[in-house]
Design a protein around this motif. Structure first.
Motif, mmCIF file in Angstrom:
data_model
loop_
_atom_site.group_PDB
_atom_site.id
_atom_site.type_symbol
_atom_site.label_atom_id
_atom_site.label_comp_id
_atom_site.label_asym_id
_atom_site.label_seq_id
_atom_site.Cartn_x
_atom_site.Cartn_y
_atom_site.Cartn_z
ATOM 1 N N VAL A 357 46.042 41.583 31.245
ATOM 2 C CA VAL A 357 44.922 41.961 32.109
ATOM 3 C C VAL A 357 43.692 41.130 31.762
ATOM 4 O O VAL A 357 42.981 40.630 32.645
ATOM 5 N N TYR A 358 43.437 40.969 30.460
ATOM 6 C CA TYR A 358 42.266 40.205 30.021
ATOM 7 C C TYR A 358 42.378 38.751 30.465
ATOM 8 O O TYR A 358 41.425 38.174 31.003
ATOM 9 N N SER A 359 43.534 38.142 30.253
ATOM 10 C CA SER A 359 43.693 36.728 30.623
ATOM 11 C C SER A 359 43.584 36.546 32.137
ATOM 12 O O SER A 359 43.076 35.527 32.617
ATOM 13 N N ILE A 386 45.644 27.610 37.214
ATOM 14 C CA ILE A 386 45.696 28.600 36.135
ATOM 15 C C ILE A 386 45.947 29.988 36.696
ATOM 16 O O ILE A 386 46.765 30.757 36.181
ATOM 17 N N VAL A 387 45.254 30.331 37.775
ATOM 18 C CA VAL A 387 45.437 31.659 38.386
ATOM 19 C C VAL A 387 46.838 31.792 38.960
ATOM 20 O O VAL A 387 47.517 32.802 38.766
ATOM 21 N N ARG A 388 47.290 30.768 39.683
ATOM 22 C CA ARG A 388 48.621 30.834 40.303
ATOM 23 C C ARG A 388 49.729 30.973 39.258
ATOM 24 O O ARG A 388 50.775 31.578 39.528
ATOM 25 N N SER A 389 49.528 30.393 38.080
ATOM 26 C CA SER A 389 50.571 30.443 37.053
ATOM 27 C C SER A 389 50.596 31.772 36.305
ATOM 28 O O SER A 389 51.527 32.024 35.538
ATOM 29 N N HIS A 390 49.580 32.631 36.519
ATOM 30 C CA HIS A 390 49.562 33.920 35.827
ATOM 31 C C HIS A 390 50.579 34.861 36.480
ATOM 32 O O HIS A 390 50.656 34.946 37.705
#
Length: 937
Positions: A357-359, A386-390
């Motif tokens: 959640v934090y990342s 970065i967002v898409r890879s989360h």
């Protein structure tokens, strides 16, 4: 072992019987109450009317007319007061750090009932001290020491700002407190002070028949002392201090007894001194030195084999370094172990920073701030990746994530809505109920939602009016200090806790990890506007106070245990050398306790350095033949880069080509060297295709005409290549930040150098660019003939006129050119050198020779291999032609047989099932290898 809590339980039952409803037990923290109830029941042997339990903080809150103001709101209100009183004030963004320090100072002043007017008196020069008769001589001396470096004549801008702030600090303090009181709020120190100063007026909140039992305190601030004294005079207080006569005696030099000695004089102990002489029979003490933090966690199962008590709750693992929580949890023996831990109670909270959640929130904040181009109205590729890879991004709708929100309130609402979307997605998943991490992550989502909602309320009324960058920092700070509680039965099972959670508790067996200087005592942040000398003379908290507190925690934990093991790290980290805690050194130097000194070492002998290897099993051999055997449906040519990997390190080839283990690309790495080279190759291809769109012959004047336009004529080709290879064809994500602008500039310079070098020839024929070529070679594998395809993509082939080596006359030559945008030119004198693993093996020459060997099988013209190091091509005499054994290779045909024989030898070794994939014998080859962690190098 008689625990401190049990002694108190016995005394309370003796004093009050089993009806303790008119008793309030006050602890420094909540945890001890659970153990007190357990001991009261055990001591009485029958039902007990339990006392009321409160922490000291809860007691003060119950006696106050004000509610507690949280830190963020306090700093925002403090800034409003500061901005109204100080000339040329800083914005809230710049002030916030100062505000946190100032609030901490105010809190300390109030808890110690110091006189803020005296402390913050407007003293601009030493001369004014002549009229400072309200100060004691010691305070006067401290103030002189403080101001001696602040001569008005030599003030820097920073000193001037500090003095301007200091000179108004008294007004800021008074106005700030008045402002909060008007709103019915106070920060903690001010609330405590208000209670202490109005105790006589709050008698209705202190029932006359109630007895207050204060348990296990150590350092007392002045407001606590005033409350204790008030209740003591009313005959409503009992005090239980935990200590040992060894460190509390009048002549003792131990810091652990610093505050207890004074407390015993002012508030006598309800228990006899005979209960506090435990060190006359010291516990079994072990010191174990380790070479890493994780090694300590891995030792836990071995320690538990001999130390786990029955019941398990009498055993505790204490973490001085709380970041070890995850390794410790993963090291606890489970049900499959020979000696499993049946139950575990984790007292300390799980850090929010270690949750997905934090990342995810961190990635969203970066996306909406640094990651959004306001001018071009699009997200930048780096942050978007970065967002898409989360993993959480896959649970949400893309249009909900990738919509811009510039204003703070809208940004927070956007994040909260995504968290609510995640909660809905989690609700549809069927997680295992025994999956502790799944429960933790769900709880983390709830806590994060709470924090975001709190920030939304502060921005709605414009209390928190800061720049997005400041909001992001504050949000990260608050989330970074948030912990997620573990749910369970606190008084059951093996106890895992931090140092602060051990207060008032005792255990028979204890394992204490990371007992290093800087961890115990904890390295404290001593940042303050109030200089040390002033803090000392006005009785405020100093670093010595904090060290003494940790000393007390340490010794009270040791004094009632049977066995305690301290582990500490002795590894050197750069210039910093880890040392055992000063408290461990004190045990060795100032006590006669028997201590066993040990060093934790691996239980396995160090193997001979034969390196790791992977066997060529029938399955592996089948993969090799299917991948590279000629005529196989799924076969592909064995590339020069793959062969280079095999020559350097066969095990690397195995990981890469057989096991297909790939190093994932980190979007944050941006434009690395390999991608730079790819973009350059593509741009060069586009330029030369333009030059040859009508005629494959490229003339000098064609190149010169192109160069006359400068970089402007090259940029379209460069940007087209960037669009395809870096921005993945998405025009809406194109944005050249600082790094990309530099790379584009360098690339334009390299292309000019390439073109300028080619213009030295009158003309040449461009045959091909970026085309695949391969050739078969026959070998024997496992006693059977096998044909292998070898080849790859050649950067460029052109026809030039070069002198014949025998006649000296110029002849048409097919030149094989491989572009290099990095590295240095190589030299080789023998074929064996090309395939012998070494630190500086000429791998580029091997690669271009392989391409030359492939092309000599296709035609009769001379073939000349060339390595074009673009960044070296500025020199007038630069020649990319390969020099082998001190001769320019203008016709590869005279080397082809030797090269083919050598190549067959490499391939027969590769396809020999008896020779495993071995680790390289040249350690320096491993320095930049993606697989070095797998190999332990």
């Amino acid at each position: 072992m008689e625990t401190f809590i049990r002694l108190i339980a016995q005394d309370l039952i003796h004093r009050f019987g089993t009806n303790l409803r008119d008793v309030t037990v006050v602890f420094p923290n909540k945890r001890a109450g659970l153990f007190m109830n357990q001991q009261l029941a055990a001591v009485s042997g029958r039902p007990v009317w339990a006392p009321r339990y409160r922490t000291i903080s809860e007691l003060f809150d119950s006696l106050s007319d004000f509610t507690r103001c949280d830190d963020i709101l306090s700093v925002c209100e403090l800034h409003r007061v500061y901005a109204a009183l100080v000339p040329d004030p800083e914005s809230l963004d710049r002030f916030y750090g100062w505000g946190e320090i100032m609030l901490s100072d105010f809190d300390d002043i109030d808890k110690h009932l110091a006189d803020p007017h005296k402390l913050f008196s407007n003293i601009q020069s030493i001369k004014e001290l002549d009229h400072s008769d309200f100060l004691t001589p010691r305070q006067e001396e401290a103030l002189k020491h403080f101001f001696e470096d602040f001569s008005i004549e030599g003030n820097s801008r920073l000193k001037e700002k500090f003095l301007a702030l200091w000179n108004r600090m008294d007004d800021i303090y008074a106005t700030f407190n008045a402002r909060l009181k008007e709103k019915g709020m106070l920060y903690e120190g001010a609330l405590y002070k208000d209670v202490a100063e109005h105790l006589a007026e709050r008698t209705d909140r202190i029932p006359a028949d109630m007895t207050y039992v204060f348990v296990g305190f150590n350092v007392l601030n002045d407001v606590e002392k005033r409350l204790f004294s008030y209740l003591q005079k009313r005959g409503q207080a009992l005090f239980y201090w935990d200590y040992d006569v060894m460190y509390v005696g009048e002549k003792s030099r131990f810091e652990a007894g610093t505050f207890i000695r004074q407390n015993l004089k002012e508030f006598p102990n309800a228990l006899e001194e005979t209960c506090f002489d435990n060190f006359k029979n010291p516990p079994r003490i072990e010191f174990i030195a380790t070479t890493s933090e994780n090694a300590q966690a891995r030792y836990i199962p071995q320690w538990l084999d001999s130390a786990l008590t029955e019941p398990e709750q009498d055993t505790a693992i204490v973490l001085c370094n709380e970041s070890l929580l995850q390794p410790v949890l993963h090291s606890l023996p489970d049900a499959t172990s020979p000696h499993p831990v049946k139950r575990t109670n984790i007292t300390m909270g799980f850090p929010m920073t270690d949750t997905p959640v934090y990342s995810f929130i961190n990635a969203l904040l970066s996306l909406q701030t640094d990651g959004y181009d306001r001018d071009r109205r699009c997200f930048r590729a780096e942050q978007e990746k970065i967002v898409r890879s989360h993993p959480y991004a896959a649970l949400l709708e893309e249009q909900d994530i990738f919509c811009p929100h510039a204003e703070n309130h809208a940004l927070l609402v956007y994040i909260r809505s995504l968290l609510e979307g995640l909660a809905a997605a989690f609700g549809q998943q069927k997680d295992r109920k025994d999956d502790v991490y799944s429960q933790l992550y769900h709880e983390a989502l709830y806590r994060a939602h709470q924090v975001i909602s709190r920030f939304i309320r502060l921005t709605e009324n414009r209390t928190l009016d800061v720049q997005p960058s400041t909001l992001r920092r504050l949000l990260r700070t608050v989330l970074g200090t948030t912990t997620i509680p573990f749910h369970g039965e606190p008084a059951v099972g093996l106890q895992v806790m931090g140092v602060l959670e051990t207060r008032n508790l005792n255990f028979r067996h204890i394992l204490m990890l990371s007992v290093n200087e800087g961890m115990l005592p904890k390295a404290v942040n001593d940042t303050s506007f109030i200089p040390y000398h002033l803090r000392e003379v006005f009785g405020l908290t100093t670093i010595q106070h904090k060290i003494a507190v940790y000393a007390f925690y340490f010794y009270r934990l040791v004094q009632r245990t049977e066995r305690i093991t301290f582990m500490y790290n002795i590894a050197t980290d750069g210039l910093n050398k880890n040392e055992m805690s000063r408290f461990l050194r004190q045990l060795l130097a100032e006590t006669d306790f028997p201590v066993e000194l040990k060093i934790l070492q691996s239980g396995q002998a160090v193997p001979a350095d034969n390196g790791m290897e992977a066997a060529k099993t029938p399955e592996v051999m089948d993969i090799l033949r299917r991948n590279y055997g000629s005529g196989q449906p799924s076969s592909r040519p064995l590339s020069p880069s793959a062969l280079n990997a095999y020559i350097d390190c066969p095990l690397k080839f195995y990981y890469q080509q057989v096991a297909h283990i790939r190093q994932p690309k980190d979007p944050q790495n941006g434009l690395d060297n390999a991608l730079f080279g790819t973009i350059f190759h593509e741009a060069a291809e586009l330029i030369y295709r333009k030059l040859t769109e009508r005629n494959p012959v490229i003339r000098r004047q064609d190149i010169e005409r192109l160069l006359e336009g400068g970089e402007t004529t090259l940029l379209p080709y460069i940007e087209a290549s960037f669009l395809k290879n870096f921005f993945e064809g998405r025009e809406d994500t194109v944005f050249y930040n600082g790094q990309l602008l530099v790379a584009r500039k360098v690339m334009a310079s390299y292309l000019r150098q390439l073109l300028a070098h080619d213009s030295r020839m009158e003309q040449f024929v461009l045959e091909e660019m970026e085309q695949e070529h391969h050739r078969s070679v026959d070998i024997i594998s496992d006693g059977h003939p096998l044909s292998i395809d070898i080849g790859g993509k050649i950067d460029r082939m052109d026809t030039v006129r070069m002198p014949d080596e025998t006649t000296g006359q110029e002849v048409e030559t097919l030149r094989i050119v491989d572009y290099k945008t990095g590295g240095t030119p190589e030299k080789a004198v023998s074929m064996e050198q090309l395939v012998q693993p070494a630190e500086h093996r000429p791998s580029y020459i091997f690669q271009i020779f392989l391409y030359a060997w492939v092309m000599t099988g296709e035609q009769k013209r001379p073939v000349s291999p060339a390595l074009f190091f673009v960044h070296k091509s500025n020199a007038e005499d630069y020649d990319p032609t390969i020099v082998f054994n001190r001769e320019r290779v203008t016709d590869f045909s005279r080397f082809k047989e030797d090269f083919q024989k050598m190549l067959q030898g490499v391939l027969e070794e590769l396809f020999n099932p008896e020779i495993p994939f071995r680790q390289t014998s040249v350690p320096k080859i491993c320095a930049y290898c993606d697989y070095k962690l797998l190999c332990g190098r």
